[in-house]
Design a protein around this motif. Structure first.
Motif, PDB file in Angstrom:
ATOM      1  N   VAL A   1       0.873  -1.166   0.000  1.00  0.00           N
ATOM      2  CA  VAL A   1       0.000   0.000   0.000  1.00  0.00           C
ATOM      3  C   VAL A   1       0.911   1.217   0.000  1.00  0.00           C
ATOM      4  O   VAL A   1       1.771   1.352   0.870  1.00  0.00           O
ATOM      5  N   ALA A   2       0.769   2.049  -1.020  1.00  0.00           N
ATOM      6  CA  ALA A   2       1.643   3.214  -1.137  1.00  0.00           C
ATOM      7  C   ALA A   2       0.777   4.441  -1.231  1.00  0.00           C
ATOM      8  O   ALA A   2      -0.201   4.459  -1.975  1.00  0.00           O
ATOM      9  N   ASP A   3       1.123   5.443  -0.472  1.00  0.00           N
ATOM     10  CA  ASP A   3       0.279   6.625  -0.488  1.00  0.00           C
ATOM     11  C   ASP A   3       0.708   7.536  -1.624  1.00  0.00           C
ATOM     12  O   ASP A   3       0.187   7.489  -2.725  1.00  0.00           O
ATOM     13  N   SER A   4       1.678   8.349  -1.369  1.00  0.00           N
ATOM     14  CA  SER A   4       2.160   9.164  -2.467  1.00  0.00           C
ATOM     15  C   SER A   4       3.282   8.418  -3.184  1.00  0.00           C
ATOM     16  O   SER A   4       3.987   8.968  -4.003  1.00  0.00           O
ATOM     17  N   GLY A   5       3.403   7.144  -2.865  1.00  0.00           N
ATOM     18  CA  GLY A   5       4.489   6.350  -3.415  1.00  0.00           C
ATOM     19  C   GLY A   5       4.387   6.090  -4.900  1.00  0.00           C
ATOM     20  O   GLY A   5       5.376   6.061  -5.608  1.00  0.00           O
ATOM     21  N   LEU A   6       3.191   5.919  -5.389  1.00  0.00           N
ATOM     22  CA  LEU A   6       3.038   5.611  -6.803  1.00  0.00           C
ATOM     23  C   LEU A   6       2.985   6.896  -7.609  1.00  0.00           C
ATOM     24  O   LEU A   6       2.446   7.898  -7.155  1.00  0.00           O
TER      25      LEU A   6
ATOM     26  N   VAL B   1     -13.045   6.093   5.511  1.00  0.00           N
ATOM     27  CA  VAL B   1     -12.095   7.196   5.388  1.00  0.00           C
ATOM     28  C   VAL B   1     -11.108   6.805   4.298  1.00  0.00           C
ATOM     29  O   VAL B   1     -10.484   5.755   4.380  1.00  0.00           O
ATOM     30  N   ALA B   2     -11.061   7.614   3.266  1.00  0.00           N
ATOM     31  CA  ALA B   2     -10.185   7.299   2.145  1.00  0.00           C
ATOM     32  C   ALA B   2      -9.264   8.458   1.932  1.00  0.00           C
ATOM     33  O   ALA B   2      -9.690   9.610   1.904  1.00  0.00           O
ATOM     34  N   ASP B   3      -7.995   8.163   1.763  1.00  0.00           N
ATOM     35  CA  ASP B   3      -7.057   9.255   1.608  1.00  0.00           C
ATOM     36  C   ASP B   3      -6.997   9.656   0.149  1.00  0.00           C
ATOM     37  O   ASP B   3      -7.694  10.546  -0.304  1.00  0.00           O
TER      38      ASP B   3
END
Lengths: 377, 377, 377, 377
Positions: free
Chosen positions: B367-372, D367-369
């Motif tokens: 799970v990557a937030d701003s990673g992708l 809750v979704a970022d």
């Protein structure tokens, strides 16, 4: 490990990209001149921990020599234009003329020409003749077929590189490359990858490789995540593989396998971060494609861009900003981290108080989400 | 389950979209040729785990036949233009001429024409006549009214599809569809949805459905979250419904209900991710709307776009990039995951070392937030 | 401390920027007139907790006097144009004429002129002659060399400022500045920085400094993270250094060292947040570079922009919006937090119910990820 | 409560905006016709849980009547143009002609005209004359001064509204408004706010208010976070204040104080989310400023925009999309959540299976970022 529950039936690890990382100076500072950035792998010693990516837009025999003289190690792609054409210069020039739509199709056609074993030998000899360390790459699928030609040419460092390279490839068609046996029988050190996890890296280390490439071979224009859904953000990948290096060092009773971050770095800041998180060296493409000597002439593309049936990369315009020397050693005339990559690395290490690269792997870092300026991520 | 406290009076689960997911190759690799991507639901076997969305921009009788011959399963929308007009081609052509402002109003008017039972029968017969498996959809509100016409036509797979379909609909106006009884009395397998949670899916599974659609029916242009505030990011929805499949398998003593991710996938990478997280198959619209054969002629819209009082979708321009065959099986001439969807899936599975789709549901993900990369989310 | 595992081999702290912070009014409210924003450091008392950054685009002798009269404290850069040129006005005017490409090179050339000790003395005298408190800055590398000239001129507050300043600098070339001894022998209070961590700040406090600068000296155009990879988001940096202040207060038996947030604040909202998180005062550049009196004439740049070999900042256009008085004390005619910085601070404190700055450091805050409007981050 | 450590010296709560929330349909579904969206506060009953913001771009006497007839409750701003000018129409027309630069200054000038008590009375009488429930607002600073004029005019619902209103205001200049005593002595129900935390709301509830406004009074153009640094994302604010309502209900032995979300909602989806998280009603501005009847003529601004010394809002262009009736009750001809706000709410509740607003506060949410589409956040 920070596992998050995606839903009731699936969990995944939270992974981080270099853009989410910041290096934290937290102790004494040093003069940049006090800092050593030399790198040694096997018997080869380099003035900087930097390999140039085997991409036709970056490494030609001429730039391989130039990069070697500047202290780095360039890897020639043995499945690129230089082993398919007696004179690829007109083709390289043609790429710059293509429009966005036509680029992929034309690249597919250019790279359909067969590889010549004779040219493999001559290109390697050309680089070796200049007195620099030679390195060249093949994909795992073609390693067995062309290895003899490569070794006969007296290559120093053998690179086996694909999007994902595993220690155990399963194939029903042909005998797959037995990496362990291949490396065992070889006299030259082998760098192999990409991989992105602790387990995959540990298995590659056990094949006897001198170094492993971390990442999935992506240059600036790669689109692996869009096409394959495959992605492991680089910071997490490096930190995982660095842990495999440590554990394998113990398991093997002292073999230190180098961790080389491959791709996803576009500025000197990214390079410093990759080393800070645990890489021993970096392999970069697009930063060098911006050199006035670069064969790509301001354009950049990788192998992914010319796959016959499933291209996974684009030809991208990166522009030309200065000489290879300026890009690597400065002086820089731009403030964006694209020039004086090695001067910047020295300064980062000096600012953080570290005097060599191995120590610098212990530097404190922060993880920032929206904390880092958008423009610089 | 990861519940976060929104404030003192309310908590909610953290949910994830496909854009936040990356597939991790972590073991052996395989040749793409060693990989099977066949899919079987009930007695029907397909060359690929892909259904085409019941949207007028994607599925006409002609493309239903073409997609069937290419190994997929196309679902004809029985409340679309093909059952309202003898010849909808002029209307389909007209949609491409509308400007942004006028599009919604004109679509509202086009879809106000009554549905003809006679046309329902003829469209299904047309597809069946070509020898491919037939599938067609009705909304729950109209299922009871038109089911007889559909069954008389000899449909193979019945799809009941709405933004949200529940096993127990409450209505004071009319007798609502009793899904369980309806399915029990039917001879053909039923695929039903959308739903997005463990509980809703479990109840749908208990009605006897052969498959459930995960998602809220959104095509590329859907705006459900802006209009209704309703949203469950797809990765979490799939993982939840996959858990319901597992639990219902046990509860029912062996009934395996297929989990079909419906919408939110725009590239081959997204399709691979949906399957990696637990889907048995995917239902896609916009990727196929880009085919030269697509009835939308480079435009794309769903049912949401023509609701009389509350449109919840837009007509969007998706462009035309190649034939249906190229989009599904390649070769691809673009590097963005829009062509050779099934070739890409094979390669992802090969890269990750899996040989069939059921196994592939166990692949490791991050799970990557701003990673992708932003551009690819 | 919230450590996250980046990968198996590396962890890092989660750090926050001011853009992720919101101040929460949670108790009584007050009239803005009831609020005191005075600030005292050592024997010097100011009408507002604001220092002007030692940047040539912000502080000239003339604006230093003007800012002093408006209640603030301007710091003159003693390594800037004013100590290198008898009359730098033509050069300041020239900067506004440069195009983006040429700016860095020309700045490198302008700042290659030697520093004149005579000019150091005269510039300080010029400011002192107007009766305002004088402050001026040197980098640690040049502090020893020019300190005498500075002290002879009768400076009130000495600022030692670099990207990263540590209490213990290691150098093989020359005897590095011994901060502790230097400060001990000095009669004037010293403000020193940047630093960004608890430990680095604590060591700086132990040198006897009256105040420490938090941050890495970045103005609006700084690119430290792109060039060096070095970054500690400001909210976390302030909160850490504020903890060092508290612990040093105890350790030293009562020395209160001021925490001055330096950079990363572009609006009155950012200034209020920095103080809310624990800063005693702020040092700002770009907000004041927008004044009609500003020597930068609508452009802004810092020391980072003219480094000979590794520029780490850009000359940026910030525009001109009003007088220094309007920017600091209003009235404001724009709604974006760029004018009436101190009136806004009073109102924030009043809204949150606090009557002085020390109390205000205890105000409740929230951390919002995508919660805060994008345009305002 | 999820506290995160910002740094060693400061922690803050993680707070969420409506854009991060998704409503989850997880049980039965209903017909929209089965759903009740009526709202009752004190003795007044409304067809919908919606108040129109006291902003000159939204509420004039004429639109107050129109909104009342459509089932809502419009609040007239008694410190706006309608109580300063006999005929404000020319001024309202002029606002649309101003350019971006001049808008704030001209608004400051327009609102410098004194408030007329006579006009207060006449405006309220005008609305009451049409037979709809009357509501009008004053700021806390002016409530004492004009309250008598307001009450004499026979107002139904009194609104006291400011950026932040506390139960205990501290002032050295004048006797501040004693809210508790003021409300106690009043015969009409009072709605008061903004507030954004459990504690602040609880204190407001104890003053005897019939309803509290959640939020800091922000319209679409407000810039409170940029100017003051003050921000509490709306989802968290509502959930906190809803908890205060529950606890005060118990403490007071049965007084139910209404929680009214004020601002930060721009689409029907946002309105549904606010109610889902615990609000009893919403107060909206910009969605209604888009009506053809809106006095702002396609522009929108709030009180924040005309503050003499510290404007904290901008005049923004919102455009005109349809009649008030279409915006509130449809039919909608656009798919973006800007029309048929109440039809959309009914459908959301029906989709989620709830039949009245009080029950709907219990609906499940996620809750979704980065999970929710960017364009729709």
């Amino acid at each position: 490990m920070t596992d998050v529950e995606i839903g009731r039936g699936k969990s995944g690890r939270r992974a981080y990209s270099l853009g989410e990382i910041g290096i934290v100076p937290a102790r004494r500072t040093r003069d940049p001149e006090e800092v050593s950035i030399t790198w040694q792998i096997d018997a080869y010693r380099f003035g900087m921990p930097l390999m140039a990516c085997p991409m036709d837009s970056v490494v030609s025999p001429a730039t391989a020599i130039a990069i070697g003289r500047l202290g780095g190690l360039a890897v020639l792609d043995l499945e690129g234009l230089w082993t398919r054409y007696e004179d690829p210069e007109p083709l390289l020039a043609e790429v710059t003329e293509l429009d966005e739509q036509a680029a992929t199709r034309r690249l597919q056609a250019m790279y359909a020409e067969p590889i010549s074993e004779d040219l493999i030998g001559r290109r390697i000899a050309e680089i070796a003749g200049a007195g620099v360390t030679t390195a060249a790459s093949l994909s795992p699928q073609r390693t067995a077929r062309y290895a003899k030609a490569v070794l006969d040419a007296g290559l120093d460092i053998f690179v086996i590189r694909g999007t994902t390279v595993s220690a155990e490839h399963v194939s029903g068609r042909a005998e797959p490359l037995n990496l362990k046996q291949f490396i065992y029988e070889l006299d030259v050190p082998v760098v192999v990858g990409g991989c992105a996890t602790y387990t995959a890296a540990l298995h590659l280390m056990r094949t006897g490789a001198a170094g492993v490439l971390v990442g999935f071979g992506g240059g600036s224009g790669h689109t692996t995540v869009a096409v394959l859904g495959v992605a492991v953000p680089m910071a997490t990948a490096i930190a995982d593989v660095a842990a495999a290096r440590r554990d394998y060092l113990d398991e093997s009773g002292g073999r230190y396998v180098h961790v080389i971050a491959d791709g996803s770095m576009t500025s000197s800041g990214d390079i410093a971060k990759a080393l800070a998180i645990g890489a021993d060296a970096v392999m970069v493409g697009s930063p060098l494609a911006r050199a006035s000597e670069a064969p790509g002439r301001g354009y950049h593309w990788g192998h992914e861009a010319n796959h016959t049936e499933l291209p996974r990369g684009a030809r991208v315009r990166v522009g030309t900003i200065g000489t290879l020397e300026q890009i690597l050693h400065g002086p820089s005339t731009v403030p964006d981290g694209s020039m004086n990559l090695m001067g910047a690395l020295r300064r980062t290490m000096a600012t953080a108080g570290y005097s060599d690269l191995k120590e610098f792997q212990r530097v404190e870092v922060v993880v920032a989400d929206s904390g880092l300026p958008r423009a610089q991520r």
